[in-house]
Design an enzyme around this catalytic site. Structure first.
Site, mmCIF file in Angstrom:
data_model
loop_
_atom_site.group_PDB
_atom_site.id
_atom_site.type_symbol
_atom_site.label_atom_id
_atom_site.label_comp_id
_atom_site.label_asym_id
_atom_site.label_seq_id
_atom_site.Cartn_x
_atom_site.Cartn_y
_atom_site.Cartn_z
ATOM 1 N N GLY A 123 0.805 -1.220 0.000
ATOM 2 C CA GLY A 123 0.000 0.000 0.000
ATOM 3 C C GLY A 123 0.835 1.266 0.000
ATOM 4 O O GLY A 123 1.834 1.373 0.725
ATOM 5 N N CYS A 124 0.419 2.235 -0.798
ATOM 6 C CA CYS A 124 1.116 3.519 -0.886
ATOM 7 C C CYS A 124 1.129 4.242 0.460
ATOM 8 O O CYS A 124 2.126 4.851 0.836
ATOM 9 C CB CYS A 124 0.427 4.387 -1.938
ATOM 10 S SG CYS A 124 0.937 6.118 -1.950
#
Length: 263
Positions: A139-140
């Site tokens: 996930g960013c």
């Protein structure tokens, strides 16, 4: 390149399918046109970084949540575009490739900083990457980059950039509220070292104590950018631009059982 001397299109766009939104971003970058664009996703969508593999995505879970999926023209990790405001900026580059990568990050970051300070939240421009244990997160919002926005060390706005021969594209998402699901939970074989997003990321709702509309943020930012002396012209996507982006959308489409990268 003196960005303040350019004539900028300001596009308050409508929600669209993720692959088309990404194609529009790349279309403006390929054309070398100075553009600020703000948009939403229909349906709420998970976007992957351009080189991020899709073979670990849990497509059954995506389907059960009604989430779309696409690939971004930029790098980075997965973002759940659910209760977010997404922006994109395409900026022409001069013969020396300026503004340089980090100069553009900083310029856009400072515009966002001035905008969000208007909502009385303790936002800061992160000049060095936010430290995160581990690596290879899915996930960013589990990690941070230079010149992104954070509150008390928790990431609020994530961005990514791609350089074309004569243009730079930067886009990113401001979290209005937490999404229905963490990005890491959409992958098979979750990385156990990946931190919970709510411990390392935050939202505008959490920082303001209320839900702030995307339109209110866009309107405030318009005032910030125009007050800084930039020439802005409110505009809309033309039928020709939408048709061209629709033809380009396959490049950013992700399908179940896809095991290789697009491009």
């Amino acid at each position: 390149m003196n960005l303040s001397r350019l004539h900028w299109r300001w596009i308050d766009d409508v929600p669209r399918v993720g692959a088309v939104q990404m194609a529009l971003d790349e279309l403006f970058a390929l054309r070398g046109e100075p553009v600020f664009r703000f948009y939403d996703w229909l349906p709420a969508t998970v976007s992957l970084g351009f080189h991020q593999r899709a073979n670990r995505l849990d497509f059954d879970k995506l389907s059960s949540l009604g989430l779309g999926v696409c690939r971004r023209p930029t790098g980075g990790r997965a973002v759940v575009h659910d209760q977010v405001l997404t922006y994109s900026v395409t900026a022409p580059l001069d013969e020396e490739g300026k503004p340089a990568l980090w100069e553009l990050y900083q310029w856009i970051g400072e515009l966002w900083l001035d905008t969000l300070l208007g909502f009385d939240i303790p936002v800061e421009l992160v000049e060095e990457p936010l430290a995160r244990p581990g690596a290879n997160f899915d996930g960013c919002f589990a990690s941070g980059n230079r010149f992104e926005l954070a509150c008390r060390g928790r990431k609020l706005l994530g961005s990514a950039q791609r350089r074309y021969p004569k243009t730079a594209l930067q886009h990113g998402s401001l979290r209005l509220a937490f999404p229905r699901i963490r990005a890491s939970e959409l992958f098979i074989d979750v990385n156990k070292n990946e931190p919970l997003e709510e411990t390392v990321a935050t939202t505008l709702e959490e920082e303001c104590g209320r839900l702030v509309s995307a339109q209110a943020i866009q309107d405030w930012m318009y005032g910030v950018v125009s007050s800084a002396g930039y020439q802005l012209e409110r505009s809309q996507i033309t039928e020709e631009e939408l048709a061209e982006a629709s033809r380009m959308a396959e490049r950013f489409t992700v399908r179940a059982k896809q095991t290789v990268e697009v491009g």
